[in-house]
Design an enzyme around this catalytic site. Structure first.
Site, PDB file in Angstrom:
ATOM      1  N   ALA A   1       0.686  -1.356  -0.026  1.00  0.00           N
ATOM      2  CA  ALA A   1       0.019   0.110   0.080  1.00  0.00           C
ATOM      3  C   ALA A   1       1.128   1.255  -0.120  1.00  0.00           C
ATOM      4  O   ALA A   1       1.800   1.311   0.530  1.00  0.00           O
ATOM      5  CB  ALA A   1      -1.010  -0.187   1.333  1.00  0.00           C
TER       6      ALA A   1
ATOM      7  N   SER B   1       1.598   2.136  -5.631  1.00  0.00           N
ATOM      8  CA  SER B   1       2.496   2.750  -6.730  1.00  0.00           C
ATOM      9  C   SER B   1       3.098   1.538  -7.424  1.00  0.00           C
ATOM     10  O   SER B   1       3.264   1.564  -8.712  1.00  0.00           O
ATOM     11  CB  SER B   1       3.716   3.570  -6.351  1.00  0.00           C
ATOM     12  OG  SER B   1       3.263   4.317  -4.738  1.00  0.00           O
ATOM     13  N   LYS B   2       3.799   0.722  -6.537  1.00  0.00           N
ATOM     14  CA  LYS B   2       4.528  -0.161  -7.271  1.00  0.00           C
ATOM     15  C   LYS B   2       3.657  -1.420  -7.705  1.00  0.00           C
ATOM     16  O   LYS B   2       3.868  -1.999  -8.797  1.00  0.00           O
ATOM     17  CB  LYS B   2       5.869  -0.561  -6.486  1.00  0.00           C
ATOM     18  CG  LYS B   2       6.759   0.563  -6.190  1.00  0.00           C
ATOM     19  CD  LYS B   2       7.679   0.225  -5.459  1.00  0.00           C
ATOM     20  CE  LYS B   2       8.666   1.412  -4.769  1.00  0.00           C
ATOM     21  NZ  LYS B   2       7.972   2.110  -3.924  1.00  0.00           N
TER      22      LYS B   2
ATOM     23  N   CYS C   1      13.328   3.683   0.892  1.00  0.00           N
ATOM     24  CA  CYS C   1      13.350   5.307   0.467  1.00  0.00           C
ATOM     25  C   CYS C   1      14.063   5.848   1.433  1.00  0.00           C
ATOM     26  O   CYS C   1      13.879   6.916   2.032  1.00  0.00           O
ATOM     27  CB  CYS C   1      12.076   5.804   0.304  1.00  0.00           C
ATOM     28  SG  CYS C   1      10.762   5.750   1.582  1.00  0.00           S
TER      29      CYS C   1
END
Ligand SMILES: C[S@@+](CC[C@H](N)C(=O)[O-])C[C@H]1O[C@@H](n2cnc3c(N)ncnc32)[C@H](O)[C@@H]1O
Length: 311
Positions: free
Chosen positions: A116, A119-120, A239
């Site tokens: 969630a 995006s990926k 990230c």
């Protein structure tokens, strides 16, 4: 907000004099990047539609990602009709790299452990041309709602959504003899790479959180390796820029499992994983991991590793 002293010291230790440039970048606005959703529209048709709105579009290092150069009102990208119709996904360029390394193919069975808001997952489904199966799992219900809405908006049809602790789902599936061709572990992390877009990251930053996350990430990568097919591919990404959450996790996987870190090529400038950090020396293979520093491509920061399960 000024970065905390320890955070500055750690970035200095990683970058030396270049840390000034890193901190300059943390104050700059991120570029406006969208990913064309090829499940719904061709690249050319989307470019035409956006140009007809008067938006200036520029190519990026990755073909499916476009930069919007025009000045837009806050939230305008998300409110546009083309966004509601699922023609594009608002996604930072560095965040598009893990699916590129995973190389999902139509017909494969893929687990996205921490999926969630999607995006990926939506990018993986697009690369699979909506064929094969993705299990998109996350533990947080609120974030899963965003995932489901993104899947619907983007016309994704090959995905089963589950709400479980990734440690549990991996254990259960492996125990019942179910193994995956490919797994993405886009791990929960301290988010140091995203401070340009989210100032709350600096407020929350503390060393205990990094230690706690590193321990969780080691558990996540371990359980994911357990339910990967022999010769299967696992992509681990964060990230953040802390070695504890990156190279240390990969070093742990190399010590405890029969895996190797594969070399990869990306359309962005990257730097190799570091092998020495605070008195620790990591396995040489971590050099095959990729660090994406914000100042190298004017993006967010990211870390990516590709593991192959030997047996
Ligand atoms: C970096 S975010 C994932 C972003 C997502 N892959 C994307 O591209 O949109 C990490 C996610 O891990 C989830 N998470 C944290 N701990 C988890 C666990 N033990 N099992 C499964 N998901 C977890 C969080 O809820 C969060 O959504």
């Amino acid at each position: 907000m000024e970065p905390k002293k320890l955070f500055v010291e750690r970035i200095n230790a990683l970058l030396g004099e270049e840390s000034n440039i890193f901190f300059d970048y943390t104050k700059k606005l991120l570029k406006k990047i969208i990913r064309v959703n090829l499940l719904k529209i061709s690249r050319q048709d989307l470019i035409e539609k956006l140009k007809n709105k008067g938006w200036e579009i520029q190519n990026t290092a990755y073909r499916d990602a476009l930069e919007i150069k025009s000045k837009l009102l806050p939230g305008q990208l998300g409110k546009a009709l083309e966004h509601h119709l699922g023609y594009y996904y608002i996604q930072e360029l560095a965040s598009m790299m893990p699916p590129l390394i995973l190389e999902p193919k139509a017909g494969e069975i893929i687990l996205d452990c921490c999926a969630a808001p999607g995006s990926k997952t939506t990018q993986i489904a697009m690369m699979m041309k909506n064929q094969g199966t993705i299990i998109a799992n996350d533990v947080k219900i609120d974030r899963l709602k965003a995932l489901v809405s993104n899947l619907e908006r983007c016309g994704v049809m090959n995905t089963i959504v589950t709400r479980m602790n990734a440690l549990t789902i991996c254990k259960k599936l492996a125990k019942s003899g179910f193994f995956f061709d490919k797994i993405l572990v886009d791990a929960p992390c301290s988010g140091e790479g995203t401070i340009r877009g989210d100032s709350t990251i600096l407020k929350m930053w503390n060393i205990n959180m990094i230690k706690r996350l590193s321990a969780l990430q080691k558990k996540l990568i371990s359980s994911a390796i357990e339910c990967l097919k022999p010769q299967g591919t696992l992509v681990y990404s964060t990230c953040t820029l802390t070695p504890e959450e990156n190279e240390s996790v990969i070093d742990f996987a190399l010590k405890n499992f029969n895996v190797r870190v594969e070399k990869i090529k990306l359309p962005l400038k990257t730097r190799p994983g570091i092998v020495k950090w605070q008195g620790q020396t990591f396995n040489e293979q971590v050099k095959n991991c990729h660090r994406i520093w914000p100042q190298d491509n004017n993006t967010e920061g990211f870390f990516i590793a590709k593991l192959r399960k030997i047996r």
